[in-house]
Write a protein that holds these residues in place. Sequence first.
Motif, PDB file in Angstrom:
ATOM      1  N   GLU A   1       1.003  -1.244   0.137  1.00 36.26           N
ATOM      2  CA  GLU A   1       0.086   0.031   0.023  1.00 36.26           C
ATOM      3  C   GLU A   1       0.261   1.127   0.028  1.00 36.26           C
ATOM      4  O   GLU A   1       0.628   2.322  -0.526  1.00 36.26           O
ATOM      5  CB  GLU A   1      -0.852   0.002   1.312  1.00 36.26           C
TER       6      GLU A   1
ATOM      7  N   ASP B   1       0.074  -8.156  -3.069  1.00 33.69           N
ATOM      8  CA  ASP B   1      -0.807  -8.013  -2.303  1.00 33.69           C
ATOM      9  C   ASP B   1      -0.993  -9.140  -1.245  1.00 33.69           C
ATOM     10  O   ASP B   1      -1.213 -10.192  -1.563  1.00 33.69           O
ATOM     11  CB  ASP B   1      -1.874  -7.691  -2.878  1.00 33.69           C
TER      12      ASP B   1
ATOM     13  N   ASN C   1      -5.404  -5.186   5.188  1.00 34.50           N
ATOM     14  CA  ASN C   1      -6.146  -4.711   5.363  1.00 34.50           C
ATOM     15  C   ASN C   1      -7.647  -4.557   5.254  1.00 34.50           C
ATOM     16  O   ASN C   1      -8.334  -4.426   4.465  1.00 34.50           O
ATOM     17  CB  ASN C   1      -5.645  -3.218   4.531  1.00 34.50           C
TER      18      ASN C   1
ATOM     19  N   LYS D   1      -7.806  -1.527   0.844  1.00 31.55           N
ATOM     20  CA  LYS D   1      -6.335  -0.038   0.861  1.00 31.55           C
ATOM     21  C   LYS D   1      -5.247  -1.449   0.232  1.00 31.55           C
ATOM     22  O   LYS D   1      -5.009  -1.127  -0.867  1.00 31.55           O
ATOM     23  CB  LYS D   1      -5.574   0.056   1.805  1.00 31.55           C
ATOM     24  N   ASP D   2      -6.540  -2.391  -0.049  1.00 35.58           N
ATOM     25  CA  ASP D   2      -4.666  -3.724  -0.820  1.00 35.58           C
ATOM     26  C   ASP D   2      -5.751  -3.530  -2.031  1.00 35.58           C
ATOM     27  O   ASP D   2      -6.351  -2.965  -2.699  1.00 35.58           O
ATOM     28  CB  ASP D   2      -5.750  -5.359   0.257  1.00 35.58           C
ATOM     29  N   ASP D   3      -5.439  -4.941  -2.814  1.00 36.78           N
ATOM     30  CA  ASP D   3      -5.616  -5.261  -4.478  1.00 36.78           C
ATOM     31  C   ASP D   3      -7.040  -5.507  -4.464  1.00 36.78           C
ATOM     32  O   ASP D   3      -7.534  -5.448  -3.053  1.00 36.78           O
ATOM     33  CB  ASP D   3      -4.480  -6.341  -5.222  1.00 36.78           C
TER      34      ASP D   3
END
Length: 750
Positions: free
Chosen positions: A409, A440, A444, A474-476
């Motif tokens: 991130e 990732d 989060n 916020k993650d993929d």
Amino acid sequence: MKITSTSCICPVLVCLCFVQRCYGTTHHGSIRGTRNQTKHIEGETEVHHRPKRGWVWNQFFVLEEHMGPDPQYVGKLHSNSDKGDGSVKYILTGEGAGTIFIIDDTTGDIHSTKSLDREQKTHYVLHAQAIDRRTNKPLEPESEFIIKVQDINDNAPKFTDGPYIVTVPEMSDMGVIRTALHNMDREAREHYSVVIQAKDMAGQVGGLSGSTTVNITLTDVNDNPPRFPQKHYQLYVPESAQVGSAVGKIKANDADTGSNADMTYSIINGDGVGIFSISTDKETREGILSLKKPLNYEKKKSYTLNIEGANTHLDFRFSHLGPFKDATMLKIIVGDVDEPPLFSMPSYVMEVYENAKIGTVVGTVLAQDPDSANSLVRYFIDYNAEDDRFFNIDANTGTIKTTKVLDREETPWYNITVAASENDNPSLLSHVTVGIRVLDVNDNPPELAREYDIVVCENSKPGQVIHTISATDKDDFANGPRFNFFLDEHLSINPNFTLKDNEDNTASILTRRRRFSRTIQDVYYLPIMISDGGIPSLSSSSTLTIRVCACERDGRVRTCHAEAFLSSAGLSTGALIAILLCVVILLAIVVLFITLRRSKKEPLIISEEDVRENVVTYDDEGGGEEDTEAFDITALRNPSAAEELKYRRDIRPEVKLTPRHQTLSTLESIDVQEFIKQRLAEADLDPSVPPYDSLQTYAYEGQRSEAGSISSLDSATTQSDQDYQYLGDWGPEFKTLAELYGEIESERTT
């Protein structure tokens, strides 16, 4: 007046004819003029009678370029009034009078004193007059005549623009200025000079002549093909030469000039056609040989090229002279050099998961020595001074590992440059770019996309959607959506609102009951839960704030402020303002009253019956330690300790003492002094009540009083029987106190 001249007869006859034409009257030996004229005005003719004139005049002629020692005789003026006795004086005025032409005022003879040039001035206009020498009165009116300068052959012919410059194409045919030789070659001789003479008087004897020079330049034509000075050339090119760089030059000579010498170069055959290219430098007319592909001495050590140079501007009149091109052979020798290590790939892309442990292997790069020596290779990462070093590389194997925990991130991609050098020659370096993608992991939890301002109308109905919320992660995308919205199962069911998951990463807030009232409750809180689609799934909790507002029938919010409550009670804005003013006035009166009460001091009244211990209450209290305006505290500061600034640090203990219980009989039997002493000791030893342990700086409080301390707090440490006679020695300020304790002492003695 009569004019006589020694000039030749022909000019005189010409002048006579001219005068006859002008005046129409001929006299023997003289020409008489008239001063009257016929004047035409608006078609009418006015005739004047011409009286007899005494002047006899004519035109004079004088030769140019007279070089004799004496003045040149021009002519003679004579008046009929002149009897030869010298009574008549002749006066000459006009152009050149007195400077070029002079007159004998007695005889009337005119002479020229200077050499004249007809090419500069062809004639002179003068005026003559005869006056009586005794009376200075004119005998006749002033008359005008002309002196003309006669031309002689004194100027030779002259070429105004000489010398002349002429250009003639070589190999040209005959023209006005004809060539004496056929096929004149500019390359053999370019410049010629011809002298041309011109004569006047048709070339007769006595005529003059002039000459000029004509410079003839032969201009160039394309009659010479290009030629290479040699048929075989050899060129050395090191294998380290860069692709696109110029590695050599070659030039063919052409005897022509200008555009006739322009040529182009081309590679017509050879085993190096795909490795080399050639271009033409138009300024120097050279062929520039460039490298198209990298060279490798270990694979091929030489190349052969056949290069051709040809004219670009051909003149078909001279095509019979042969082909206007030439060819040569060029052999290129590839030189062996110590090359830097060569990486197996032009660039590398590697992947590593975020939150991986320090020392995790990311990937490996490989480089080898392309030379036959095959030296060992060492690796290192080319970092800038300000770069954070997240990776390191094994110098021998080229394995890249992590040195810090990575967070996708924060930085999803890293670009590093790996350099490789030979052990035998560390100065030879090669570089390669390594891109590291951070993969990732679901670390989060999801959260609300923003802060929501949710409003519910007072007239809402059950099941009505009052707002729609969304979430972000916020993650993929693989560890983020899809989001699930739900209420916390561990909490009781909310009777006012519920949550509906729309299954499109949004959720709707719905009402559970009918009608809300701001007067009862204006704000509601709804705890919700959000989970993501990662493995394992993460969730987070948030609390939505829902305000109750008054709305129109169509759902538009009218107001959410507190003044709506008062409006529902029937109070107008003016009434509210009046109420507020009354409250402010009452508060001001109360503050004023308290201030006056504090400023008023009550008299000190001491009962004469009990003088043992008295607690005197003053209604005027000081500001304490926080009062910094009552007096100037700097007067109490010790100058030596004023520079040291210390702050109070109160520490509240965590120890709690057990409460004290005393029976009523104990309190009645204890002495007051013992009671105070006991309470004082308990207060000193109790750490759970203020004042707490603190560091307080009192700096400087002045000199000690001669009277010492008068505090009653120290009475427990002294004997009950005290001598207060010394109070009378303290002065008038302590007179009342001395009398008071004097009475107490007298009562004890009695």
